[in-house]
Design a protein around this motif. Structure first.
Motif, PDB file in Angstrom:
ATOM      1  N   ASN A  44       0.930  -1.193  -0.061  1.00  0.00           N
ATOM      2  CA  ASN A  44      -0.028  -0.083  -0.104  1.00  0.00           C
ATOM      3  C   ASN A  44       0.961   1.305   0.137  1.00  0.00           C
ATOM      4  O   ASN A  44       1.683   1.488   0.798  1.00  0.00           O
TER       5      ASN A  44
ATOM      6  N   THR B  75       0.357   3.933   0.835  1.00  0.00           N
ATOM      7  CA  THR B  75      -0.143   4.935   1.847  1.00  0.00           C
ATOM      8  C   THR B  75       0.947   4.779   2.934  1.00  0.00           C
ATOM      9  O   THR B  75       1.583   5.572   3.703  1.00  0.00           O
ATOM     10  N   LEU B  76       1.626   3.409   3.099  1.00  0.00           N
ATOM     11  CA  LEU B  76       2.526   3.069   4.195  1.00  0.00           C
ATOM     12  C   LEU B  76       3.837   4.079   3.815  1.00  0.00           C
ATOM     13  O   LEU B  76       4.361   4.458   4.824  1.00  0.00           O
TER      14      LEU B  76
ATOM     15  N   TYR C 224       3.815   6.839   2.243  1.00  0.00           N
ATOM     16  CA  TYR C 224       3.352   8.315   2.557  1.00  0.00           C
ATOM     17  C   TYR C 224       3.500   8.729   4.167  1.00  0.00           C
ATOM     18  O   TYR C 224       4.018   9.377   4.587  1.00  0.00           O
ATOM     19  N   VAL C 225       2.944   7.691   4.961  1.00  0.00           N
ATOM     20  CA  VAL C 225       2.892   7.727   6.453  1.00  0.00           C
ATOM     21  C   VAL C 225       4.515   7.935   6.900  1.00  0.00           C
ATOM     22  O   VAL C 225       4.931   8.761   7.727  1.00  0.00           O
ATOM     23  N   ALA C 226       5.380   6.944   6.263  1.00  0.00           N
ATOM     24  CA  ALA C 226       6.871   7.086   6.768  1.00  0.00           C
ATOM     25  C   ALA C 226       7.400   8.400   6.253  1.00  0.00           C
ATOM     26  O   ALA C 226       8.165   8.859   7.254  1.00  0.00           O
ATOM     27  N   ARG C 227       7.183   8.899   5.255  1.00  0.00           N
ATOM     28  CA  ARG C 227       7.661  10.319   4.620  1.00  0.00           C
ATOM     29  C   ARG C 227       7.347  11.151   5.722  1.00  0.00           C
ATOM     30  O   ARG C 227       8.069  11.853   6.468  1.00  0.00           O
TER      31      ARG C 227
ATOM     32  N   TRP D 225      12.759   9.535   1.322  1.00  0.00           N
ATOM     33  CA  TRP D 225      12.373   8.540   0.211  1.00  0.00           C
ATOM     34  C   TRP D 225      13.086   7.333   0.273  1.00  0.00           C
ATOM     35  O   TRP D 225      12.340   6.159   0.496  1.00  0.00           O
TER      36      TRP D 225
ATOM     37  N   ARG E 198      14.803   6.023   3.008  1.00  0.00           N
ATOM     38  CA  ARG E 198      14.839   5.775   4.086  1.00  0.00           C
ATOM     39  C   ARG E 198      13.302   4.957   4.253  1.00  0.00           C
ATOM     40  O   ARG E 198      13.162   3.664   4.647  1.00  0.00           O
ATOM     41  N   ALA E 199      12.296   5.635   3.645  1.00  0.00           N
ATOM     42  CA  ALA E 199      10.963   4.886   3.631  1.00  0.00           C
ATOM     43  C   ALA E 199      10.975   3.576   2.752  1.00  0.00           C
ATOM     44  O   ALA E 199      10.401   2.551   3.117  1.00  0.00           O
TER      45      ALA E 199
ATOM     46  N   THR F 232      13.092   0.896   4.452  1.00  0.00           N
ATOM     47  CA  THR F 232      12.512   0.343   6.018  1.00  0.00           C
ATOM     48  C   THR F 232      11.287   0.020   5.816  1.00  0.00           C
ATOM     49  O   THR F 232      10.545  -1.027   6.644  1.00  0.00           O
ATOM     50  N   VAL F 233      10.357   0.376   4.800  1.00  0.00           N
ATOM     51  CA  VAL F 233       9.043  -0.061   4.943  1.00  0.00           C
ATOM     52  C   VAL F 233       8.581  -0.819   3.504  1.00  0.00           C
ATOM     53  O   VAL F 233       8.348  -2.197   3.614  1.00  0.00           O
TER      54      VAL F 233
ATOM     55  N   PRO G 236      11.401  -4.158   2.750  1.00  0.00           N
ATOM     56  CA  PRO G 236      10.939  -5.557   3.917  1.00  0.00           C
ATOM     57  C   PRO G 236       9.712  -6.144   3.249  1.00  0.00           C
ATOM     58  O   PRO G 236       9.519  -7.384   3.510  1.00  0.00           O
ATOM     59  N   LEU G 237       8.673  -5.397   2.944  1.00  0.00           N
ATOM     60  CA  LEU G 237       7.478  -6.014   2.408  1.00  0.00           C
ATOM     61  C   LEU G 237       7.498  -6.537   1.172  1.00  0.00           C
ATOM     62  O   LEU G 237       6.486  -7.113   0.948  1.00  0.00           O
TER      63      LEU G 237
ATOM     64  N   PHE H 170       2.613  15.437  -0.446  1.00  0.00           N
ATOM     65  CA  PHE H 170       2.433  14.121  -1.421  1.00  0.00           C
ATOM     66  C   PHE H 170       2.014  14.752  -2.677  1.00  0.00           C
ATOM     67  O   PHE H 170       2.187  14.055  -3.783  1.00  0.00           O
TER      68      PHE H 170
ATOM     69  N   PHE I  84       2.890  -0.172   9.890  1.00  0.00           N
ATOM     70  CA  PHE I  84       3.630  -1.037   9.236  1.00  0.00           C
ATOM     71  C   PHE I  84       3.414  -2.566   9.659  1.00  0.00           C
ATOM     72  O   PHE I  84       3.723  -2.501  10.851  1.00  0.00           O
TER      73      PHE I  84
ATOM     74  N   HIS J   1       4.998  -5.489   9.090  1.00  0.00           N
ATOM     75  CA  HIS J   1       6.027  -5.988   9.537  1.00  0.00           C
ATOM     76  C   HIS J   1       6.824  -5.560  10.741  1.00  0.00           C
ATOM     77  O   HIS J   1       7.898  -6.095  11.108  1.00  0.00           O
TER      78      HIS J   1
ATOM     79  N   TYR K 239       8.962   4.562  15.079  1.00  0.00           N
ATOM     80  CA  TYR K 239       9.551   4.633  13.682  1.00  0.00           C
ATOM     81  C   TYR K 239       9.952   6.149  13.408  1.00  0.00           C
ATOM     82  O   TYR K 239      11.278   6.444  13.000  1.00  0.00           O
TER      83      TYR K 239
END
Lengths: 264, 249
Positions: A166, A168-169, A171-174, A180, A182-183, A186-187, A190-191, B49, B84, B86, B95
């Motif tokens: 998704n 959105t994940l 976006y949330v991390a940012r 960019w 790092r997101a 780390t997100v 791994p997925l 965004f 997240f 995971h 985080y």
């Protein structure tokens, strides 16, 4: 009770279909294992220096070229897959269709195309020669042919993986302060790791199995597949089968190993 | 203080226009409007965004319109909470601190502190997949609040909850505002959320911010009528006709 009978009947149908499928795949593998004469195998890989030197060299070339091809696909194919999964732009469908072309064309045609593009007399021949990666009868020719035919597998598999995450994940991390990169690391990464491993493995396997395109672009240095074709024509099935067994054993070991590791 | 000036965002055939909007520190602004009017587009533009074709976004006087999302100090809570999958709840909350370079130990104590405030201490070792919607919402709130954002951007944060949980979540957020100070822009199309939570209500229609009102004044506008009339059958059964007159509707 009637419902249970139905379920059991369905399972039986599944089991029957599955057994036929497995037998269909197993038969050629078993036939090869049975057909290989241990003495010939020993001759090919140990006792007969003229044969074993060529066999080991071809195997090394195959492994080195396929690993290089997979590394190139990780470096260039993964960014492309991410772009196609995340960014919509005009002509994206055309780009996606272009990437899939090597999947549909005969392997010999793929070889001709690579040669016409990157070969000595190809459109980009001077460029590849200038960069020291001339493809005609060279290691880089093997890599180019392997990369061309296996790229769609890597890009399509990883793209599907990225699409499954998704956005959105990210976006949330940012918004939480991640850059960019790092997101992504780390997100998203791994997925997507399962798709990346699958894409890498399948494209590597596809690269190893290629012969048609390689025969046209770079007969030398010989890969194990080219050597199998050559020995089949020169010495017959017995010697070709011994060489083939190594490839089957290698693929079985790698795919089983990866699954065992993944389960842990 | 957040100031949005003459903002125009074009997305295909859709245009979002925010002539002017100010959100003061500590304020809870609810952005109300029917589906498809651009509420989420507005939040995504604030978060960085989406790039506006015109206008400015100022944070404490600094123009952040061209800043990347990570430099704005706006923490977003999406409709599905965006946890997240995971990572454990603890790592989710930590985080934002970790990417800001906060040490593991410091992050851990701040995660504990915010988790206590939100009553989710017992969930820290769990994975988001095993949480209920209400728990997910609190974790998302904790994760956003722990980085002490300039403003919390909440995109219909209660829409995934059933009506009973929604009421308790509203009460929870109201209570939280007494314990933790934060500024929020909360997008919704639920009038109860707008009236109950908002210090002010901004109303959007057809991609345009048409006005900002106190909750009481908003109820007097024609924009509130369709939402109130949807409650009429309930009010009728409860015999709340008098209350409606008090509101002057």
């Amino acid at each position: 009770m009637a419902r249970w009978y139905r379920v059991e009947g369905f399972l039986l149908a599944l089991a029957t279909a599955s057994s036929i499928m497995i037998l269909f795949l197993l038969a050629p593998i078993a036939a090869l294992i049975i057909a290989v004469d241990p003495k010939t195998l020993e001759e090919v890989f140990i006792t007969e220096p003229s044969l074993s030197r060529e066999a080991w060299l071809a195997l090394a070339t195959t492994l080195k070229a396929s690993a290089t091809s997979t590394a190139i696909l990780v470096a260039l194919g993964v960014p492309l897959a991410y772009l196609l999964a995340r960014v919509s732009f005009k002509g994206r469908e055309v780009v996606e269709a272009l990437i899939d072309v090597p999947l549909m064309i005969p392997h010999a045609v793929a070889g001709i195309m690579v040669l016409m593009a990157y070969g000595r007399r190809g459109v980009l021949g001077p460029l590849t020669a200038g960069l020291g990666v001339a493809v005609d009868d060279s290691f880089w020719g093997v890599v180019a042919a392997m990369t061309f035919v296996s790229a769609p597998i890597m890009v399509d598999t990883v793209k599907a993986g990225f699409r499954g995450v998704n956005p959105t994940l990210e976006y949330v991390a940012r918004s939480l302060g991640a850059s960019w990169w790092r997101a992504f690391t780390t997100v998203t990464l791994p997925l997507t790791i399962e798709s990346l491993v699958t894409g890498g493995l399948l494209s590597w396997a596809r690269a190893i199995s290629e012969v048609g395109a390689i025969l046209i672009v770079a007969y030398y240095p010989k890969t194990i597949n080219v050597l199998i074709v050559e020995w089949f024509n020169t010495y017959g099935l017995r010697y070709a089968a011994s060489l083939s067994l190594v490839l089957v054993a290698l693929s079985l070991a790698v795919f089983t190993g990866i699954r065992v590791v993944a389960r842990k | 203080m957040i100031v949005v000036e003459d903002l125009v965002v074009r997305l295909g055939g859709f245009t979002l226009r925010i002539p002017r909007l100010e959100v003061v520190k500590g304020e809870y602004l609810v952005v109300m409007g029917p589906s498809g009017v651009g509420k989420t587009v507005f939040l995504h533009t604030l978060a960085g965004f989406l790039t506006p074709s015109k206008g400015r976004i100022l944070v404490n006087g600094v123009d952040v319109t061209r800043y990347p999302p990570e430099r704005r100090g706006f923490a977003i809570i999406p409709q599905d909470y965006g946890l997240f999958p995971h990572m454990s709840v603890h790592d989710n909350i930590a985080y934002g601190l970790r990417v800001r370079g906060v040490s593991k130990g410091e992050a851990r104590s701040r995660v504990l502190e915010v988790s206590r405030a939100l009553g989710i201490e017992h969930l820290l070792s769990r994975r988001p997949g095993s949480l209920s919607s209400g728990e997910k919402q609190r974790v998302a709130l904790a994760r956003a609040l722990v980085v002490e954002p300039e403003v919390l951007l909440m995109d219909e944060p209660l829409s995934n909850l059933d009506p009973r949980l929604r009421a308790s979540a509203r009460a929870f957020i109201k209570g939280l505002r007494f314990r933790v100070s934060f500024t929020a822009i909360h997008v919704t199309h639920d009038i109860a959320e707008a009236i109950d939570l908002g210090d002010r209500v901004a109303y959007m229609e057809g991609g345009l911010l048409v006005g900002v009102y106190s909750p009481k004044d908003f109820l007097k506008t024609p924009y509130a009528r369709p939402y109130i009339s949807s409650l009429e059958p309930v009010l009728k059964v409860l015999g709340a006709g008098k209350r409606r007159n008090v509101l002057g509707l």
